[in-house]
Write a protein that holds these residues in place. Structure first.
Motif, PDB file in Angstrom:
ATOM      1  N   ALA A   1      37.500  40.042  45.260  1.00  0.00           N
ATOM      2  CA  ALA A   1      37.649  41.386  43.981  1.00  0.00           C
ATOM      3  C   ALA A   1      36.344  41.710  43.339  1.00  0.00           C
ATOM      4  O   ALA A   1      36.333  43.148  42.898  1.00  0.00           O
ATOM      5  CB  ALA A   1      38.702  41.489  43.024  1.00  0.00           C
ATOM      6  N   THR A   2      35.500  40.925  42.460  1.00  0.00           N
ATOM      7  CA  THR A   2      34.316  41.571  41.799  1.00  0.00           C
ATOM      8  C   THR A   2      33.396  41.443  42.842  1.00  0.00           C
ATOM      9  O   THR A   2      32.250  42.643  42.602  1.00  0.00           O
ATOM     10  CB  THR A   2      33.742  39.652  41.473  1.00  0.00           C
ATOM     11  OG1 THR A   2      34.951  39.569  40.618  1.00  0.00           O
ATOM     12  CG2 THR A   2      32.914  40.408  40.507  1.00  0.00           C
TER      13      THR A   2
ATOM     14  N   VAL B   1      41.201  44.195  42.531  1.00  0.00           N
ATOM     15  CA  VAL B   1      42.571  43.217  43.059  1.00  0.00           C
ATOM     16  C   VAL B   1      43.358  43.588  43.779  1.00  0.00           C
ATOM     17  O   VAL B   1      43.448  42.691  45.163  1.00  0.00           O
ATOM     18  CB  VAL B   1      42.906  43.203  41.338  1.00  0.00           C
ATOM     19  CG1 VAL B   1      43.488  42.218  41.762  1.00  0.00           C
ATOM     20  CG2 VAL B   1      41.562  42.172  40.799  1.00  0.00           C
TER      21      VAL B   1
ATOM     22  N   ASP C   1      39.921  32.813  46.685  1.00  0.00           N
ATOM     23  CA  ASP C   1      39.304  32.635  45.297  1.00  0.00           C
ATOM     24  C   ASP C   1      40.109  34.543  45.170  1.00  0.00           C
ATOM     25  O   ASP C   1      38.354  35.134  45.607  1.00  0.00           O
ATOM     26  CB  ASP C   1      38.262  32.587  44.898  1.00  0.00           C
ATOM     27  CG  ASP C   1      37.095  33.320  43.233  1.00  0.00           C
ATOM     28  OD1 ASP C   1      38.686  33.531  42.492  1.00  0.00           O
ATOM     29  OD2 ASP C   1      36.791  32.203  43.277  1.00  0.00           O
TER      30      ASP C   1
ATOM     31  N   ASN D   1      40.152  36.546  42.633  1.00  0.00           N
ATOM     32  CA  ASN D   1      39.621  36.966  41.838  1.00  0.00           C
ATOM     33  C   ASN D   1      36.993  37.696  42.385  1.00  0.00           C
ATOM     34  O   ASN D   1      37.165  38.594  41.744  1.00  0.00           O
ATOM     35  CB  ASN D   1      38.989  36.394  40.784  1.00  0.00           C
ATOM     36  CG  ASN D   1      40.332  36.809  40.185  1.00  0.00           C
ATOM     37  OD1 ASN D   1      41.406  37.893  40.590  1.00  0.00           O
ATOM     38  ND2 ASN D   1      41.461  35.607  39.635  1.00  0.00           N
TER      39      ASN D   1
END
Length: 142
Positions: free
Chosen positions: A41-42, A53, A36, A38
């Protein structure tokens, strides 16, 4: 049995186990990132970093490279030094003092502190080298 041979066997086994533990740690790290990206990145963005990202992908690829180095022993000393710097950077960036007041259970402080013994182990690895067992030497890579 000669004590030198006995000591060498123990050292060889310890170096191999240490390499495999380091490889496993970075295997888990890059696997979670690839599963995951993302979410990673979060988390990076929540620490205040821009371009989260691309940074997540860079981190995942770097951790994959560390895994390969620890597993094979190739460029092991250099990988240990880079990994030690990376681990200390992660401690300060994601678990530093600014996060301690927001964490009633003290998990961020614990995570912060836990990075330093890992960095110390990596520095010991850099000094000790990869050992002689299951190790690619640089002449194989040229």
């Amino acid at each position: 049995m000669d004590k030198t041979i006995q000591n060498q066997g123990w050292k060889t086994a310890a170096l191999l186990v240490g390499r495999l533990v380091m490889a496993a740690m970075f295997a888990m790290a890059f696997t979670f990132k690839f599963i995951d990206i993302n979410m990673t990145a979060t988390y990076i963005a929540s620490a205040g970093f821009p371009m989260s990202v691309p940074l997540a992908w860079i981190a995942a690829i770097f951790e994959l490279a560390l895994f390969i180095s620890f597993l094979t022993g190739a460029y092991f000393r250099e990988a240990c030094i880079l990994a030690a710097i990376y681990v200390v950077f992660l401690a300060f960036s994601f678990h530093g003092m600014s996060t301690w007041s927001k964490d009633a259970e003290g998990l961020n402080f614990g995570a912060f502190v836990s990075h330093f013994p890992f960095a110390a182990g990596l520095l010991f690895g850099a000094v000790s080298g990869p050992g002689r067992v299951l190790t690619w030497n640089r002449t194989c890579l040229k």
